[in-house]
Design a protein around this motif. Structure first.
Motif, short mmCIF file in Angstrom:
data_model
loop_
_atom_site.label_atom_id
_atom_site.label_comp_id
_atom_site.label_asym_id
_atom_site.label_seq_id
_atom_site.Cartn_x
_atom_site.Cartn_y
_atom_site.Cartn_z
N UNK A 83 0.79 -1.22 0.00
CA UNK A 83 0.00 0.00 0.00
C UNK A 83 0.83 1.27 0.00
N UNK A 84 2.00 1.22 -0.59
CA UNK A 84 2.88 2.39 -0.58
C UNK A 84 2.84 3.21 -1.86
N UNK A 85 2.40 2.60 -2.96
CA UNK A 85 2.37 3.38 -4.19
C UNK A 85 1.19 4.34 -4.17
N UNK A 86 1.36 5.48 -4.81
CA UNK A 86 0.29 6.46 -4.94
C UNK A 86 0.20 6.90 -6.39
N UNK A 87 -0.96 6.78 -7.01
CA UNK A 87 -1.14 7.25 -8.39
C UNK A 87 -1.79 8.64 -8.40
N UNK A 88 -1.47 9.40 -9.42
CA UNK A 88 -2.12 10.69 -9.65
C UNK A 88 -2.11 10.95 -11.16
N UNK A 89 -3.01 11.81 -11.60
CA UNK A 89 -3.09 12.11 -13.03
C UNK A 89 -2.09 13.19 -13.43
N UNK A 90 -1.60 13.07 -14.67
CA UNK A 90 -0.76 14.13 -15.19
C UNK A 90 -1.66 15.20 -15.83
N UNK A 91 -1.08 16.13 -16.53
CA UNK A 91 -1.85 17.28 -17.03
C UNK A 91 -2.86 16.90 -18.11
N UNK A 92 -2.68 15.70 -18.74
CA UNK A 92 -3.62 15.25 -19.76
C UNK A 92 -4.59 14.20 -19.21
N UNK A 93 -4.46 13.86 -17.92
CA UNK A 93 -5.35 12.89 -17.31
C UNK A 93 -4.82 11.47 -17.28
N UNK A 94 -3.65 11.22 -17.84
CA UNK A 94 -3.07 9.88 -17.76
C UNK A 94 -2.62 9.62 -16.32
N UNK A 95 -2.71 8.35 -15.89
CA UNK A 95 -2.35 8.00 -14.51
C UNK A 95 -0.85 7.75 -14.41
N UNK A 96 -0.22 8.45 -13.49
CA UNK A 96 1.22 8.33 -13.24
C UNK A 96 1.48 7.95 -11.78
N UNK A 97 2.74 7.72 -11.45
CA UNK A 97 3.12 7.39 -10.09
C UNK A 97 3.59 8.64 -9.35
N UNK A 98 2.90 8.96 -8.25
CA UNK A 98 3.37 10.02 -7.35
C UNK A 98 4.38 9.43 -6.37
N UNK A 99 4.07 8.23 -5.89
CA UNK A 99 4.98 7.51 -4.99
C UNK A 99 5.20 6.12 -5.57
N UNK A 100 6.45 5.72 -5.75
CA UNK A 100 6.77 4.44 -6.39
C UNK A 100 6.80 3.28 -5.41
N UNK A 101 6.79 3.56 -4.11
CA UNK A 101 6.93 2.47 -3.16
C UNK A 101 8.20 1.68 -3.45
N UNK A 102 8.06 0.35 -3.57
CA UNK A 102 9.20 -0.51 -3.91
C UNK A 102 9.07 -1.12 -5.31
N UNK A 103 8.26 -0.47 -6.15
CA UNK A 103 8.14 -0.95 -7.54
C UNK A 103 9.50 -0.81 -8.23
N UNK A 104 9.99 -1.86 -8.89
CA UNK A 104 11.38 -1.88 -9.39
C UNK A 104 11.58 -1.18 -10.74
N UNK A 105 11.28 0.10 -10.78
CA UNK A 105 11.51 0.86 -12.01
C UNK A 105 12.92 1.41 -12.06
N UNK A 106 13.44 1.57 -13.27
CA UNK A 106 14.75 2.20 -13.41
C UNK A 106 14.59 3.73 -13.31
N UNK A 107 15.70 4.41 -13.23
CA UNK A 107 15.67 5.87 -13.01
C UNK A 107 15.00 6.62 -14.16
N UNK A 108 15.15 6.09 -15.37
CA UNK A 108 14.56 6.76 -16.53
C UNK A 108 13.03 6.79 -16.43
#
Length: 484
Positions: free
Chosen positions: A413-438
């Motif tokens: 329960x650590x990730x947080x989603x929010x919309x960007x300026x066009x309404x697409x859902x993005x990550x506000x908080x990544x929690x421990x999701x294993x994304x690279x820096x890019x």
């Protein structure tokens, strides 16, 4: 107990089956050999895999409602109404909450109280209590396939009874029908229960009976990033295929941005084919219209429904799960349910010959979703040492798999989603999701663009605003643009 992604042998399955069928008296009605004969005699137009295959071949999008009430005759009347007046292509049977929690005694009381009241006092159809013969009465009353929809972490007895009862599609999975629905059931336990369900479907398949399985794509339904639902859906697809399931529909819940949603459905098709390439399975897709808060105004609600219909049509989803203009108020009338179906049908028909024009923005979105999903699944596979069942359990423990707004205590329960300026859902908080820096920088930049446009900081308030936005007449929860 440690689950393994390994096909169950008949000895293990048969030993558990006796226990399962003894959970409620109607379990004694299940006769597998007789059930196989019953399925063999079903008309072709009542078999879900036939309908899905035809739709996928022709690039058509089927429409399906949600529906279920307590009383048998009323449930049949409801399904017939949605088929005739709503023009549904395929039908559901939504199961009541007591059955979902395996509380069959309370479901029995609910049936009796509903009979006395002359109306449904349960929020669905208590199939286990009704048993095989009465389930068949439902199937024989309509002229199209019927799917079981529920939300049950332990659906073993429900599967036995409904599949023997002639249903040809069973929704859910060990993750998607646990994490969004239950608090205290471990991932390991529910995956184990659902391996039984999948093995049961696999045994039917081995006896020549084609059944469909559909993991629940939307999860918690609100602002779930595509890579999260894709990862879980693909894992559940892999677990099902290992047990012998040969027809799998993977789902996705609408987020609201057309480009992102079309990209999500297209990448779900591509990624599922990639990850399940070693199995002989037919893969199809289900698009769920917006699962979050709805406007109370019916005209605005039809706008939300129609937007979902348009997205489903343009993404060429195999079927779309339709909402109603009464979503803000609770259980809809059958008339409102049919209205949602007809509105969806109109849009589907208008757009069925059109395609989403490929663009740089669409291709970029597809690439982002694929990279995110592959990075998550790669880590799950690594954690499981090549075993997807073990990997899923360990991934939830590590927060590598994490579903936003889920009640399960086994979800970080650590990730947080929010919309960007066009309404697409993005990550506000990544929690421990294993994304690279890019990838992380991409999300930060997108949310920063919105913050600049609104002259505010990137913050948790964006999440709150976005959760309520559609119900207030918008997509993006902007501070100064709310419609009552």
């Amino acid at each position: 107990m440690e689950v393994q992604n390994k096909k169950w042998d008949m000895k293990k399955f048969s030993e558990m089956r006796q226990e399962v069928l003894n959970q409620w008296p109607t379990g004694k009605e299940v006769d597998f050999e007789e059930a196989v004969r019953y399925h063999q005699n079903l008309p072709k137009n009542q078999i879900m895999t036939n309908k899905l295959r035809e739709a996928a071949t022709k690039n058509n999008t089927l429409i399906q409602p949600r529906a279920g009430v307590a009383l048998l005759d009323e449930h049949i009347e409801l399904l017939k109404f949605l088929r005739q007046k709503g023009k549904a292509d395929v039908l559901p049977t939504t199961i009541d909450s007591y059955t979902r929690q395996n509380r069959y005694e309370e479901a029995e009381k609910g049936i009796k109280e509903s009979e006395k009241a002359g109306r449904s006092l349960l929020n669905g159809f208590p199939a286990v209590n009704y048993g095989v013969k009465k389930c068949r009465k439902v199937i024989e009353s309509v002229d199209c396939p019927v799917q079981v929809r529920h939300g049950t972490p332990d659906a073993r007895l429900l599967a036995e009874i409904t599949l023997a009862g002639g249903f040809t599609d069973f929704e859910g999975g060990g993750i998607s029908y646990n994490v969004p629905y239950a608090k205290k059931i471990s991932i390991e336990q529910s995956i184990y229960y659902w391996q039984y369900v999948d093995r049961l479907v696999g045994i039917y398949e081995e006896n020549g009976i084609s059944l469909n399985r559909e993991p629940f794509g939307p999860l918690t339904g609100t602002l779930v990033p595509p890579c999260i639902s894709h990862s879980i859906g693909i894992i559940e697809g892999l677990l099902a295929a290992e047990q012998g399931v040969r027809n799998i529909t993977l789902g996705y819940g609408q987020c609201g941005n057309l480009i992102q949603d079309v990209a999500a459905v297209e990448t779900l098709k591509e990624l599922s084919a990639e990850y399940l390439k070693d199995y002989d399975v037919m893969l199809t897709t289900a698009f769920h219209q917006w699962m979050g808060g709805f406007p109370q105004d019916e005209a605005q609600a039809f706008g939300v429904i129609s937007w979902g219909a348009a997205t489903a049509a343009l993404s060429k989803a195999t079927k779309v799960i339709v909402k109603t203009p009464h979503e803000a108020f609770g259980v809809p009338t059958k008339e409102a349910n049919a209205e949602g179906l007809r509105a969806t049908r109109q849009v589907i028909n208008m757009l069925k010959d059109q395609r989403m024009i490929s663009s740089q923005e669409l291709e970029k979105e597809k690439e982002i979703i694929k990279r995110e999903t592959r990075q998550i699944l790669s880590k799950v596979y690594e954690l499981g040492e090549g075993d997807w069942a073990k990997g899923a359990v360990r991934a939830f423990e590590a927060g590598v798999l994490d579903v936003p707004f889920a009640p399960s205590q086994f979800n970080a329960g650590k990730i947080l989603p929010a919309r960007d300026n066009s309404g697409a859902v993005r990550f506000l908080n990544f929690g421990s999701i294993p994304f690279d820096d890019k990838i992380k920088e991409f999300h930060r930049r997108k949310l920063a663009e919105r913050a600049k446009a609104e002259n505010r900081e990137v913050s948790f308030q964006m999440v709150i605003d976005d959760i309520y936005a559609i119900g207030q007449g918008m997509l993006v929860g902007r501070m100064d643009s709310k419609i009552a």
